[in-house]
Design an enzyme around this catalytic site. Structure first.
Site, short mmCIF file in Angstrom:
data_model
loop_
_atom_site.label_atom_id
_atom_site.label_comp_id
_atom_site.label_asym_id
_atom_site.label_seq_id
_atom_site.Cartn_x
_atom_site.Cartn_y
_atom_site.Cartn_z
N GLY A 66 0.80 -1.21 0.00
CA GLY A 66 0.00 0.00 0.00
C GLY A 66 0.83 1.25 0.00
O GLY A 66 0.42 2.26 -0.56
N ASN A 114 -8.71 4.73 3.98
CA ASN A 114 -8.38 4.82 2.55
C ASN A 114 -9.36 4.02 1.73
O ASN A 114 -9.86 2.98 2.16
CB ASN A 114 -6.94 4.36 2.31
CG ASN A 114 -6.85 2.90 1.90
OD1 ASN A 114 -7.06 2.54 0.74
ND2 ASN A 114 -6.57 2.03 2.88
N GLY A 117 -8.31 1.88 -3.93
CA GLY A 117 -8.82 1.07 -5.03
C GLY A 117 -7.76 0.47 -5.93
O GLY A 117 -7.95 0.36 -7.14
N PHE A 118 -6.63 0.06 -5.33
CA PHE A 118 -5.57 -0.62 -6.10
C PHE A 118 -5.10 0.24 -7.28
O PHE A 118 -4.97 -0.25 -8.41
CB PHE A 118 -6.02 -1.98 -6.62
CG PHE A 118 -6.23 -3.05 -5.59
CD1 PHE A 118 -5.83 -2.89 -4.28
CD2 PHE A 118 -6.82 -4.26 -5.94
CE1 PHE A 118 -6.01 -3.89 -3.33
CE2 PHE A 118 -7.01 -5.26 -5.01
CZ PHE A 118 -6.61 -5.09 -3.69
N SER A 181 -8.84 -6.65 0.64
CA SER A 181 -9.07 -5.21 0.60
C SER A 181 -10.57 -4.94 0.50
O SER A 181 -11.28 -5.58 -0.27
CB SER A 181 -8.37 -4.58 -0.61
OG SER A 181 -8.80 -3.23 -0.77
N ASN A 183 -11.82 -2.30 -0.81
CA ASN A 183 -12.00 -1.24 -1.80
C ASN A 183 -12.16 -1.73 -3.23
O ASN A 183 -12.22 -0.92 -4.15
CB ASN A 183 -10.84 -0.26 -1.71
CG ASN A 183 -10.77 0.41 -0.36
OD1 ASN A 183 -11.79 0.79 0.21
ND2 ASN A 183 -9.57 0.54 0.19
N THR A 184 -12.19 -3.05 -3.43
CA THR A 184 -12.48 -3.62 -4.74
C THR A 184 -13.74 -4.46 -4.61
O THR A 184 -13.75 -5.43 -3.85
CB THR A 184 -11.32 -4.49 -5.25
OG1 THR A 184 -10.17 -3.67 -5.46
CG2 THR A 184 -11.68 -5.18 -6.57
N LYS A 215 -3.19 -12.85 2.20
CA LYS A 215 -3.48 -11.77 3.14
C LYS A 215 -4.97 -11.73 3.43
O LYS A 215 -5.79 -11.66 2.51
CB LYS A 215 -3.01 -10.43 2.57
CG LYS A 215 -3.14 -9.27 3.56
CD LYS A 215 -2.40 -8.03 3.07
CE LYS A 215 -2.42 -6.93 4.13
NZ LYS A 215 -1.63 -5.75 3.71
N THR A 243 -3.20 -8.38 9.51
CA THR A 243 -4.41 -8.32 8.71
C THR A 243 -4.37 -7.12 7.78
O THR A 243 -3.52 -6.25 7.90
CB THR A 243 -5.65 -8.17 9.62
OG1 THR A 243 -5.53 -6.94 10.35
CG2 THR A 243 -5.78 -9.33 10.60
N ASN A 244 -5.38 -7.09 6.91
CA ASN A 244 -5.62 -5.92 6.06
C ASN A 244 -6.36 -4.86 6.88
O ASN A 244 -6.48 -4.98 8.10
CB ASN A 244 -6.42 -6.35 4.82
CG ASN A 244 -6.08 -5.54 3.59
OD1 ASN A 244 -5.98 -4.32 3.65
ND2 ASN A 244 -5.90 -6.20 2.47
N GLY A 269 -4.29 1.67 11.27
CA GLY A 269 -3.67 2.41 12.34
C GLY A 269 -4.01 1.85 13.70
O GLY A 269 -4.44 0.71 13.85
#
Length: 345
Positions: A66, A114, A117-118, A181, A183-184, A215, A243-244, A269
């Site tokens: 990332g 975030n 989106g890759f 993720s 975000n996809t 992951k 983890t993610n 975080g």
């Protein structure tokens, strides 16, 4: 000094803009031998080396996927003291990612949301760039994280991953299948065993001798984490990264209006610390001692890293802490681990 720069200057910049400014400096470190001088200052003073995946890691602490999506700053990050750099997530098809703004600070929580989106230039472009990294002297261990292209339907995901694996596995010290993720669209559904098993089996075959890891998300239930861990052992994979980012928003210190304004995306975080540690313990209870488990999520200090290692992590990664700790973050971790190790002797 960095906390002052962060509070007076960087917080006034769009987070993605601030990231690009820092990234430009890191990418330039290898030029003119500056990075080699920096590395004498940032590397561990004692032997923190870890042997895993058939590789030697100078430090157990590395950069999570990332931060360097296209593999442009691997050498500079290594010179800042990171023992390994995991680039990506890289997709078979180049893609710009989600519309901006897509990166948001939650400063009271020392967290980030975030929905990037890759965004990346694609596996073929990465292959050319990483071939040069692979041959560079003194480079850190190179992990390559691959994901599904957004334009690819979920039912065609395996073929999409195989394109990236074929191009990038020969250049990777280890390869990571990212199915976690948020975000996809549809990606996290690939963590279901009926879809995950054939996907991992196919990528493992394509990866050949390159160590392969998967992951996973922190939002899985413990029994799902255990079943995936057992699948990893059954298929003969080399490890798990846990983890993610999380889609949860509970217990945040940041005011609700700011959190709502940030919108959808993965939270990373400090708020992820407890869950990431819990998932690590679930995994370690289900897999053999020799399996590589990389812990990431809510790691900011040397004590955090030492806690993950004591809980069974083979290696530890960070990303969000970079934003809050600055360019000497890896040095702080390495020096802290030096002190912890000395105190245990």
């Amino acid at each position: 000094m960095y906390p002052l720069i962060f509070s007076l200057f960087l917080t006034r910049l769009d987070p993605e803009r601030a990231h690009h400014l820092a990234f430009t400096v890191i990418r330039a470190l290898p030029a003119f031998g500056v990075g080699r001088v920096v590395h004498r200052f940032t590397r561990p003073r004692t032997d923190l080396g870890v042997q895993t995946l058939g590789l030697r890691f100078q430090s157990p602490f590395g950069v999570a996927a990332g931060f360097d999506k296209d593999g442009e700053a691997v050498l500079g990050l290594g010179q800042l003291g990171f023992g390994h750099v995991e680039v990506g997530t890289i997709t078979a098809v180049p893609q710009p990612g989600n519309p901006k703004p897509r990166l948001f600070r939650l400063i009271p929580d020392r967290a980030v949301v975030n929905r990037m989106g890759f965004n990346n230039a694609g596996a073929r472009a990465a292959r050319v760039r990483l071939a040069h990294v692979r041959s560079a002297a003194g480079r850190p261990v190179l992990g390559i994280n691959i994901g599904k292209s957004r334009v690819t339907a979920v039912e065609d995901a395996t073929a999409d991953y195989l394109v990236s694996a074929a191009l990038l596995a020969p250049l990777a010290d280890y390869l990571v299948v990212n199915v976690s993720s948020p975000n996809t669209p549809g990606l996290r559904g690939l963590q279901g065993l009926d879809q995950l098993a054939p996907l991992l089996r196919a990528v493992k075959t394509e990866a050949g001798a390159t160590p392969l890891l998967v992951k996973i998300a922190p939002d899985l239930a413990d029994d799902e984490v255990t079943r995936i861990s057992e699948l990893v052992v059954e298929l003969g994979l080399d490890g798990i990264i846990a983890t993610n980012t999380t889609i949860a928003r509970a217990g945040l210190k940041t005011d609700a209006a700011t959190v709502e304004a940030a919108g959808a995306g993965g939270l990373s975080g400090a708020p992820l610390q407890a869950r990431s540690l819990a998932v690590l313990r679930v995994i370690r209870a289900a897999v053999p001692r020799e399996l590589c488990v990389i812990s990431v999520g809510g790691v900011e200090t040397a004590n955090d890293v030492a806690e993950r290692l004591a809980a069974g992590a083979t290696l530890v990664q960070g990303y969000t802490g970079f934003l809050y700790r600055g360019p000497l973050w890896a040095r702080q971790i390495n020096r802290g681990l030096d002190r912890i190790l000395a105190a245990e002797l």
